[in-house]
Write an enzyme that holds these catalytic residues in place. Structure first.
Site, short mmCIF file in Angstrom:
data_model
loop_
_atom_site.label_atom_id
_atom_site.label_comp_id
_atom_site.label_asym_id
_atom_site.label_seq_id
_atom_site.Cartn_x
_atom_site.Cartn_y
_atom_site.Cartn_z
N ASP A 102 -1.55 -2.73 3.60
CA ASP A 102 -0.25 -3.37 3.72
C ASP A 102 -0.36 -4.89 3.66
O ASP A 102 -0.97 -5.51 4.52
CB ASP A 102 0.34 -2.91 5.05
CG ASP A 102 1.63 -3.61 5.40
OD1 ASP A 102 2.33 -4.05 4.48
OD2 ASP A 102 1.94 -3.71 6.60
N ASP A 283 5.31 -7.68 -0.75
CA ASP A 283 4.93 -6.75 0.30
C ASP A 283 4.77 -5.34 -0.23
O ASP A 283 5.74 -4.66 -0.55
CB ASP A 283 5.98 -6.79 1.41
CG ASP A 283 5.60 -5.91 2.60
OD1 ASP A 283 4.44 -5.49 2.69
OD2 ASP A 283 6.49 -5.65 3.44
#
Length: 470
Positions: A102, A283
């Protein structure tokens, strides 16, 4: 800010596939297989509020941007537009975990053998079974924007990804998991800046680089939107793969360390500018494209979308609208236009009553950085079309046109009147527009693919994680 997995979502299970040599660097590919969850139902498009309402799993509520040569084979699982999971091990002998990679967080955490709340179904770390364990004991707690949270304490051990051992890695053993039930990953491995780490620990990627395990302080993502393709995507530690993008790479300096935040010159829907001199983060933990409420509303209104209070998303009447009637959405980053066409920003789901529902992937959320600036979150629907490179030494983010840019989903004949002709027109316009902007810095990462296919002559390795599907 990842979407919670809905019943319609695919799960991509990754297996080690093959390794290739490179010029002075070793690189290892890892293939994935996509499989539908047992509960998957394409005829039901009902999406719970928790699933759709701007889930911020990757963007922790406490962490506003900043407070201020071995080989790695990785098992990644893409939760169909949600997040990417890979296998790591912790300790000696290794204890295996499924981890979400992530770019919107910096902590590494896994469930502990001492876990006391909502721990069923997860792999758990047991320090008593590791000869390389070192106690730390500091408390750890993190909450996410969707209401989920974890807490526990810090520990230190060896963290390994398919043979690449990162020593003395601080991570969190979590004893309480809230809102994680049903998640496919055991924990999260953050790839953002150290400022975002909750307790000041050195993030995994920084340790990997400082210990000389990779040739460059760079990692990159290729995400493939085609769920039927052999290659579903890849993550590379140590470089970029020039075979996964075309043209040049546009680099933009990070404006605020924490998330990978950078300036955007403008956001335009059709010919109308809805935002100028703003900011964004890239992201991988976010599915949708999230932006300030007023700007997102302007985009959706311009495309004739209607707000649906149940899903908390905007819908487009794709049974009556033609693709030619829908505008492109353009992000100008640096001096380059990054364009998304209608079929690239619509999420089409089957529905029992109407046949199909078309959701806009532009979703509102007023997120602020530590300077008080509202920012956009460019999630997977942007990253599917643009290859992304993250450079921690030069503190910059790079984008290039993905080889999957022109891929379009199969559209039912009942949708988009005259779509057969407008699809071609829209796509060709996009290709022409983006190709004119590819004129700079092509050499920065274009050597990655050639480095994959030649001899292993050094102990420093580039780690390539390739995602392929069956």
């Amino acid at each position: 800010m990842m979407l919670k997995v809905a019943s319609t979502l695919l799960v991509m299970f990754i297996i080690v596939h093959l390794c290739e040599n490179s010029v002075g660097n070793d690189i290892f590919r890892i293939a994935i297989r996509r499989a539908r969850r047992p509960s998957s139902n394409k005829t039901n498009s009902t999406i719970s509020t928790k699933i759709i309402a701007n889930r911020q799993k990757s963007l922790s509520s406490y962490a506003k941007t900043s407070l201020a040569t071995s080989s790695v084979n990785e098992n990644l699982t893409n939760e169909f537009d949600v997040y990417f999971i890979g296998e790591i091990s912790i300790g000696t002998p290794p204890q295996n975990f499924r981890i979400d990679f992530d770019t919107g967080s910096s902590d590494l955490w896994v469930p502990s053998s001492q876990c006391q709340w909502s721990c069923n179904g997860f792999n758990k770390y047991n320090s008593a079974e590791s000869t390389t364990y070192v106690a730390n004991g500091e408390t750890f707690s993190i909450s996410y924007g969707d209401g989920s949270s974890v807490s526990g304490f810090l520990s230190v051990d060896v963290v390994t990804i398919n043979g690449m051992a990162v020593k003395s890695q601080t991570f969190a053993e979590c004893t309480y998991l809230v809102g994680m039930t049903g998640d496919k990953n055991d924990g999260i491995l953050g790839l953002a800046f150290p400022n975002l780490a909750s307790d000041g620990e050195k993030p995994f990627f920084y340790n990997m680089w400082s210990q000389g395990l990779i040739p460059q302080a760079i990692f990159s993502f290729y995400l493939n939107p085609d769920t039927s393709a052999t290659s579903g995507g890849e993550l590379i530690f140590g470089g970029a793969d020039s075979s996964k993008y075309t043209g040049s790479i546009t680099y933009i300096s990070v404006s605020l360390e924490g998330y990978w935040e950078f300036p955007i010159a403008s956001v335009r829907v059709g010919s109308k500018i809805v935002s100028s001199s703003t900011y964004a983060i890239a992201d991988t933990g976010t599915t949708l494209i999230i932006g300030p409420t007023a700007q997102i509303n302007s985009i959706n209104i311009a495309m004739g979308a209607t707000y649906d209070s149940q899903s908390q998303m905007y819908t487009v009447d794709c049974h009556k609208r033609s693709l030619s009637s829908l505008p492109n959405v353009t992000f100008t980053i640096g001096d380059r236009a990054f364009i998304l066409t209608p079929l690239q920003y619509l999420w089409i789901l089957g529905d029992q009553s109407t046949g199909y529902i078309c959701y806009s992937v532009f979703s509102p959320s007023d997120s602020e950085d530590s300077n008080g600036n509202l920012f956009w979150i460019l999630g997977d629907y942007f990253l599917y079309r643009y290859y992304s490179i993250f450079d921690i030494n030069k503190k910059r983010v790079g984008f290039a046109t993905s080889i999957s840019y022109d891929w379009m989903p199969t559209v039912d004949s009942s949708l988009f009147p005259t779509s057969s002709t407008t699809t071609v027109s829209t796509t060709s316009t996009m290709k022409t527009t983006t190709s004119t902007a590819r004129t700079t810095t092509v050499s920065t990462t274009s050597t990655m693919k050639t480095t994959i296919s030649t001899a292993r002559t050094t102990t420093v390795s580039t780690t390539k994680i390739e995602l392929s599907s069956t």
